[in-house]
Design a protein around this motif. Structure first.
Motif, PDB file in Angstrom:
ATOM      1  N   GLY A 106      47.890  63.405  71.692  1.00  0.00           N
ATOM      2  CA  GLY A 106      46.861  64.068  70.888  1.00  0.00           C
ATOM      3  C   GLY A 106      46.408  65.377  71.502  1.00  0.00           C
ATOM      4  O   GLY A 106      47.023  65.895  72.429  1.00  0.00           O
ATOM      5  N   ILE A 107      45.294  65.896  70.980  1.00  0.00           N
ATOM      6  CA  ILE A 107      44.795  67.198  71.433  1.00  0.00           C
ATOM      7  C   ILE A 107      44.164  67.047  72.811  1.00  0.00           C
ATOM      8  O   ILE A 107      43.392  66.131  73.051  1.00  0.00           O
ATOM      9  N   GLN A 108      44.505  67.979  73.711  1.00  0.00           N
ATOM     10  CA  GLN A 108      43.934  67.957  75.060  1.00  0.00           C
ATOM     11  C   GLN A 108      43.273  69.295  75.366  1.00  0.00           C
ATOM     12  O   GLN A 108      43.363  70.237  74.578  1.00  0.00           O
ATOM     13  N   ALA A 109      42.637  69.388  76.542  1.00  0.00           N
ATOM     14  CA  ALA A 109      41.768  70.541  76.827  1.00  0.00           C
ATOM     15  C   ALA A 109      42.498  71.877  76.731  1.00  0.00           C
ATOM     16  O   ALA A 109      41.994  72.842  76.171  1.00  0.00           O
ATOM     17  N   GLN A 110      43.702  71.916  77.278  1.00  0.00           N
ATOM     18  CA  GLN A 110      44.429  73.193  77.284  1.00  0.00           C
ATOM     19  C   GLN A 110      44.898  73.581  75.883  1.00  0.00           C
ATOM     20  O   GLN A 110      45.046  74.756  75.578  1.00  0.00           O
ATOM     21  N   THR A 111      45.134  72.578  75.018  1.00  0.00           N
ATOM     22  CA  THR A 111      45.496  72.871  73.618  1.00  0.00           C
ATOM     23  C   THR A 111      44.381  73.694  72.992  1.00  0.00           C
ATOM     24  O   THR A 111      44.623  74.693  72.324  1.00  0.00           O
ATOM     25  N   ILE A 407      38.689  66.240  78.507  1.00  0.00           N
ATOM     26  CA  ILE A 407      38.960  65.353  77.368  1.00  0.00           C
ATOM     27  C   ILE A 407      39.663  64.112  77.914  1.00  0.00           C
ATOM     28  O   ILE A 407      40.653  64.230  78.638  1.00  0.00           O
ATOM     29  N   THR A 408      39.139  62.942  77.587  1.00  0.00           N
ATOM     30  CA  THR A 408      39.701  61.723  78.178  1.00  0.00           C
ATOM     31  C   THR A 408      39.491  60.545  77.221  1.00  0.00           C
ATOM     32  O   THR A 408      38.869  60.681  76.175  1.00  0.00           O
ATOM     33  N   GLN A 409      40.028  59.396  77.635  1.00  0.00           N
ATOM     34  CA  GLN A 409      39.779  58.177  76.851  1.00  0.00           C
ATOM     35  C   GLN A 409      38.414  57.625  77.253  1.00  0.00           C
ATOM     36  O   GLN A 409      37.990  57.754  78.400  1.00  0.00           O
ATOM     37  N   SER A 410      37.751  56.933  76.297  1.00  0.00           N
ATOM     38  CA  SER A 410      36.364  56.533  76.541  1.00  0.00           C
ATOM     39  C   SER A 410      36.218  55.534  77.696  1.00  0.00           C
ATOM     40  O   SER A 410      35.155  55.410  78.276  1.00  0.00           O
ATOM     41  N   ASP A 411      37.313  54.843  78.082  1.00  0.00           N
ATOM     42  CA  ASP A 411      37.231  53.876  79.203  1.00  0.00           C
ATOM     43  C   ASP A 411      36.884  54.558  80.523  1.00  0.00           C
ATOM     44  O   ASP A 411      36.385  53.918  81.441  1.00  0.00           O
ATOM     45  N   GLN A 430      28.412  65.605  75.393  1.00  0.00           N
ATOM     46  CA  GLN A 430      29.429  64.557  75.296  1.00  0.00           C
ATOM     47  C   GLN A 430      29.654  64.328  73.806  1.00  0.00           C
ATOM     48  O   GLN A 430      28.717  64.031  73.081  1.00  0.00           O
ATOM     49  N   SER A 431      30.912  64.526  73.354  1.00  0.00           N
ATOM     50  CA  SER A 431      31.144  64.312  71.916  1.00  0.00           C
ATOM     51  C   SER A 431      32.448  63.546  71.732  1.00  0.00           C
ATOM     52  O   SER A 431      33.429  63.800  72.440  1.00  0.00           O
ATOM     53  N   TYR A 432      32.432  62.623  70.783  1.00  0.00           N
ATOM     54  CA  TYR A 432      33.628  61.827  70.508  1.00  0.00           C
ATOM     55  C   TYR A 432      34.502  62.565  69.497  1.00  0.00           C
ATOM     56  O   TYR A 432      34.053  62.886  68.404  1.00  0.00           O
ATOM     57  N   LEU A 433      35.765  62.858  69.910  1.00  0.00           N
ATOM     58  CA  LEU A 433      36.695  63.514  68.992  1.00  0.00           C
ATOM     59  C   LEU A 433      37.244  62.469  68.017  1.00  0.00           C
ATOM     60  O   LEU A 433      37.417  62.724  66.841  1.00  0.00           O
ATOM     61  N   THR A 436      38.317  56.732  70.265  1.00  0.00           N
ATOM     62  CA  THR A 436      38.676  56.417  71.659  1.00  0.00           C
ATOM     63  C   THR A 436      38.744  57.651  72.561  1.00  0.00           C
ATOM     64  O   THR A 436      38.921  57.515  73.758  1.00  0.00           O
ATOM     65  N   ARG A 437      38.636  58.855  71.988  1.00  0.00           N
ATOM     66  CA  ARG A 437      38.757  60.063  72.822  1.00  0.00           C
ATOM     67  C   ARG A 437      37.429  60.802  72.856  1.00  0.00           C
ATOM     68  O   ARG A 437      36.798  61.013  71.826  1.00  0.00           O
ATOM     69  N   VAL A 438      37.047  61.186  74.057  1.00  0.00           N
ATOM     70  CA  VAL A 438      35.737  61.825  74.200  1.00  0.00           C
ATOM     71  C   VAL A 438      35.891  63.153  74.942  1.00  0.00           C
ATOM     72  O   VAL A 438      36.755  63.289  75.813  1.00  0.00           O
ATOM     73  N   GLU A 439      35.074  64.124  74.568  1.00  0.00           N
ATOM     74  CA  GLU A 439      35.071  65.412  75.269  1.00  0.00           C
ATOM     75  C   GLU A 439      33.770  65.528  76.043  1.00  0.00           C
ATOM     76  O   GLU A 439      32.682  65.397  75.482  1.00  0.00           O
ATOM     77  N   LEU A 440      33.869  65.740  77.366  1.00  0.00           N
ATOM     78  CA  LEU A 440      32.685  65.892  78.216  1.00  0.00           C
ATOM     79  C   LEU A 440      32.610  67.350  78.652  1.00  0.00           C
ATOM     80  O   LEU A 440      33.627  67.938  79.034  1.00  0.00           O
ATOM     81  N   THR A 441      31.417  67.926  78.621  1.00  0.00           N
ATOM     82  CA  THR A 441      31.244  69.308  79.070  1.00  0.00           C
ATOM     83  C   THR A 441      30.287  69.313  80.249  1.00  0.00           C
ATOM     84  O   THR A 441      29.190  68.758  80.161  1.00  0.00           O
ATOM     85  N   PHE A 442      30.714  69.919  81.353  1.00  0.00           N
ATOM     86  CA  PHE A 442      29.879  70.009  82.552  1.00  0.00           C
ATOM     87  C   PHE A 442      29.721  71.466  82.953  1.00  0.00           C
ATOM     88  O   PHE A 442      30.603  72.281  82.693  1.00  0.00           O
ATOM     89  N   GLU A 443      28.600  71.764  83.617  1.00  0.00           N
ATOM     90  CA  GLU A 443      28.493  73.034  84.330  1.00  0.00           C
ATOM     91  C   GLU A 443      28.572  72.688  85.805  1.00  0.00           C
ATOM     92  O   GLU A 443      27.825  71.839  86.284  1.00  0.00           O
ATOM     93  N   MET A 444      29.506  73.331  86.502  1.00  0.00           N
ATOM     94  CA  MET A 444      29.760  72.960  87.895  1.00  0.00           C
ATOM     95  C   MET A 444      29.967  74.193  88.758  1.00  0.00           C
ATOM     96  O   MET A 444      30.422  75.225  88.265  1.00  0.00           O
ATOM     97  N   PRO A 445      29.681  74.092  90.059  1.00  0.00           N
ATOM     98  CA  PRO A 445      30.008  75.199  90.963  1.00  0.00           C
ATOM     99  C   PRO A 445      31.529  75.251  91.173  1.00  0.00           C
ATOM    100  O   PRO A 445      32.165  74.206  91.362  1.00  0.00           O
TER     101      PRO A 445
END
Length: 594
Positions: A106-111, A407-411, A430-433, A436-445
């Motif tokens: 399925g669709i992944q982050a780089q897609t 982007i990962t599986q919800s497990d 955090q949004s469910y695509l 079973t697939r979820v997109e998490l967005t973080f701000e990180m150093p």
């Protein structure tokens, strides 16, 4: 011109770009059966071994369709986040893109990030679901994901398999029918965008370009707008599997030019090529690259510095996202401070220097660029620990932050949360695509991602998470400079800039690792990690004992004591003048610390 189509293939890592390109070339008879091999466009050994594309490759396909002959210029692009600059350059030379999505993943982050790059360039997108013949193919789910992402109709999505050759002719038909022909004026003065270049030791620099307006003829005088230099077009032509010389290359086409330039500084990727005497404007191709990770590269032998400089310039031609400047180190002598787009990029550059140019190099600890403000309100860009101002003069320091999309599986949400929050990340969304697939967005150093974040993410999610990031600016941080001292002497190549909360733990681990790697001497070696004058971790390597009393048989104890006292004096003198050899593994060990 109406029969030319320029397109590229974009996708996440390992969704089958190179395999699909192989089938397109094989089925259109562009490449004979004798030359055919897997990943035919990947011409580096390194690309075949790792199974990734590092360079964009252009090749021309001739294809008859409905009684007319079409010329299709295909540019295959890399998928890894560290090579997104290659992708942006390929997109600038095209009018359309095949967006590949793996039917089983399925669709992944780089897609998503490559799709946004293509939309920014106003390209026509043709969605393709690849690997439909695999056991785990989820065609209806992936179709829904693509419809949600692009907003196309389900019947516009093509189904294909690069491995078994299903759907190849449908893709070729879609390229011809959906992608617009290049627009441009063949009668106008020459205006061509340089999107790549390679160095050939016999012929000089070979430049790849896409003509926007005008035509180019063999033997004519051409000018580079950025440098203002003029040259004769000794040879021009188009790119088949090899280079095929022509007398002229027309408007809208992709080709190469050889002018006999030997100096790497005279060619800039992203520059505009025009004819001598014309005053056309420069094409807005793509923005300058912004390196994310900095590391020092030093020759093992100090005499080899000039040779290394030549090799770096030639490599920069082929990889425009590499930036470097001079640097000196007390421990390692003269070398370069290099900027890379990520850790994989750094590893690839080091490998290529060794393989293609026979250069053995020492790479220092990678770090990112900080901004320091002094008490006098001066701003200093800090790219390595030596540039950090003294803590008494320092007002505050800012570190770069990124926005990370995972982007990962919800497990695996729990594992990813633990990992990212442990790396000072802030969860933004955090949004469910799908179910079973979820997109998490973080701000990180960015500092926290440079070392081993990607590897840990893969192991925490059994390889199911995909990761993409882009910079969002600088924020205040409590960053300190940690020095490593051997026998009270600073080793500048092992120093690093680190967040104060992580310094003690990291210092302790680094001292333990160095204790394992350094060879024992005749005198005691102390290894210390220090922030300013405060030592935060220490290890000792005990001295090797040489039995000086072995030759002393019998007699009074004072004879033995005399020999031991003499040895003690020698060890004292040794500690003052003895120096400690640091093996190459010690510099690399820092990268592999847990």
């Amino acid at each position: 011109m109406k029969n030319i189509r320029n397109f590229c293939i974009i996708a996440h890592i390992d969704h089958g770009k190179s395999t699909l390109a192989d089938r397109l070339l094989e089925d259109t008879k562009t490449i004979g059966a004798r030359d055919m091999q897997a990943q035919v466009l990947d011409d580096m050994d390194l690309e075949r071994e790792k199974g990734i594309t590092i360079k964009s490759h252009a090749i021309q396909i001739n294809y008859p369709y409905k009684g007319e002959q079409y010329v299709l210029n295909l540019i295959d692009t890399p998928g890894h986040v560290d090579f997104s600059y290659e992708v942006s350059r390929a997109l600038a030379a095209c009018e359309g893109a095949l967006l590949l999505v793996d039917a089983s993943q399925g669709i992944q982050a780089q897609t998503i990030s490559n799709l946004y790059l293509a939309i920014d360039n106003n390209l026509e997108i043709i969605p393709v679901i690849n690997k439909i013949d695999m056991d785990g193919a989820m065609i209806p789910e992936v179709t829904d994901q693509i419809v949600d992402l692009i907003g196309c109709k389900p019947e516009e999505i093509l189904h294909a398999s690069g491995k078994s050759g299903i759907g190849i002719f449908e893709i070729l038909a879609a390229i011809i029918e959906r992608i617009p022909a290049p627009s441009g004026d063949p009668q106008a003065p020459l205006q061509a965008l340089i999107f790549d270049s390679v160095f050939n030791s016999f012929r000089g620099i070979i430049i790849y370009y896409r003509i926007m307006n005008g035509t180019i003829t063999k033997g004519q005088k051409v000018k580079f707008i950025a440098t203002g230099q003029e040259y004769d077009a000794t040879e021009i032509g188009v790119l088949k599997l090899g280079m095929e010389a022509k007398n002229h290359v027309g408007c809208g086409d992709v080709g190469y030019i050889i002018t006999g330039i030997k100096n790497a500084k005279e060619v800039k990727v992203g520059d505009t090529l025009t004819q001598s005497g014309s005053t056309v404007d420069r094409i807005n191709g793509f923005e300058e690259v912004k390196p994310m990770v900095f590391a020092g590269i030093f020759p093992v032998e100090t005499d080899a510095f000039e040779e290394l400089r030549d090799c770096m310039e030639k490599l920069q031609l082929n990889d425009a996202s590499l930036t470097f400047e001079l640097e000196t180190s007390q421990a390692l002598g003269f070398g370069f401070r290099c900027g890379f787009l990520g850790l994989l990029h750094m590893e690839i550059i080091q490998e290529r220097l060794e393989r293609e140019f026979n250069q053995t190099v020492i790479t220092t600890v990678p770090n990112v660029s900080f901004i320091a403000y002094t008490t006098k309100k001066e701003r200093i860009d800090v790219n390595n620990p030596a540039e950090m101002p003294d803590s008494t003069k320092l007002d505050r320091i800012e570190e770069p932050y990124i926005k990370a999309q995972i982007i990962t599986q919800s497990d695996y949400i729990g594992n990813i949360m633990t990992l990212c929050l442990g790396k000072r990340g802030i969860l933004m969304g955090q949004s469910y695509l799908t179910a079973t697939r979820v997109e998490l967005t973080f701000e990180m150093p960015l500092t926290e991602i440079v070392f081993d974040f990607y590897d840990k993410l893969k192991s925490q999610t059994r390889g199911y998470a995909s990761f993409d990031y882009h910079p969002i600016g600088y924020r205040d941080a409590d960053i300190v400079r940690m020095d490593i001292l051997l026998n009270n002497e600073k080793v500048d190549a092992l120093g690093c800039l680190i967040h104060r909360s992580r310094a003690q733990d990291f210092g302790r681990k680094l001292c333990e690792k160095l204790k394992e790697l350094l060879t024992r001497q005749q005198f005691q070696i102390s290894i210390q990690a220090a922030i300013g004058a405060k030592v935060i971790a220490r290890e000792n390597i005990s001295a090797m004992r040489k039995d000086v009393t072995a030759k002393c048989y019998g007699g009074d104890i004072s004879r033995k004591r005399k020999l031991l006292e003499k040895q003690k004096e020698g060890k004292k003198r040794m500690r003052q003048i003895g120096n400690v050899e640091i093996p190459q593994e010690a510099f690399l060990a820092v990268l592999k610390l847990d």
